[in-house]
Scaffold this active site. Sequence first.
Site, PDB file in Angstrom:
ATOM      1  CG  HIS A  12      -0.189   0.085   2.535  1.00 49.70           C
ATOM      2  ND1 HIS A  12       0.319   1.257   3.053  1.00 49.70           N
ATOM      3  CD2 HIS A  12       0.127  -0.875   3.424  1.00 49.70           C
ATOM      4  CE1 HIS A  12       0.917   1.020   4.198  1.00 49.70           C
ATOM      5  NE2 HIS A  12       0.827  -0.270   4.457  1.00 49.70           N
ATOM      6  CD  GLU A  85       1.998  -5.666   8.127  1.00 50.02           C
ATOM      7  OE1 GLU A  85       2.132  -6.874   7.831  1.00 50.02           O
ATOM      8  OE2 GLU A  85       2.812  -4.780   7.812  1.00 50.02           O
TER       9      GLU A  85
END
Length: 208
Positions: A12, A85
């Site tokens: 990201h 994550e």
Amino acid sequence: MAKNKKLYIIRHGETDLNKNGIVQGRGIDSSLNETGRMQAEAFYKMYKDVAIDKIYTSKLKRTHETVSHFIEKSIAWEQLEGLDELAWGIYEGQKSTPDLRKAFKKLIENWNLGNFDVKTEGGESPNEVFARQAKAMEHILKQENEETILVCMHGRAIRLLMCQLLQKPLSEMDNFPHQNTSLYILNYDGAKFEVEEFNSLAHLANNN
């Protein structure tokens, strides 16, 4: 199970927490900052003509925002928690301090020694992330009509996924560097993955 696949795996874009050195794991759902949006735009400009069959992201909005231009083209999109994550537990939201850096160093040393069940309080271990990533990849690889796939996820998670896909021990996770919007391209022949692009930031170079 589909055979040949090409995976574009991107981290990201930048968030304010990235910029300020604040721990940002699975438990913090932050948005991109201005730099992150520019990185996402640059990535889109370079790869917008790739015939992507499906987009997979984590459940966290910083991944959605990074590939939002692709999503807006009405490409099929699915969110998988397996791509989230690693959860850093009590460290999430904390600024870097000498004590925190010391704690992180000890954690990484444990992982380098093969102690993959070690984790922070309230967090996840590499083995736990590996297990949910394996489930996500099983789902992705069994989709027969999806040959070119865009995956947007997170830094530590990418390191663990690269080990899994390339059949490397998790102790080698730090051999897979990442920056915001860095890209790995992998080709899958039905049996194994091979790296075509390693941690590429070509889209940012072209944007300068």
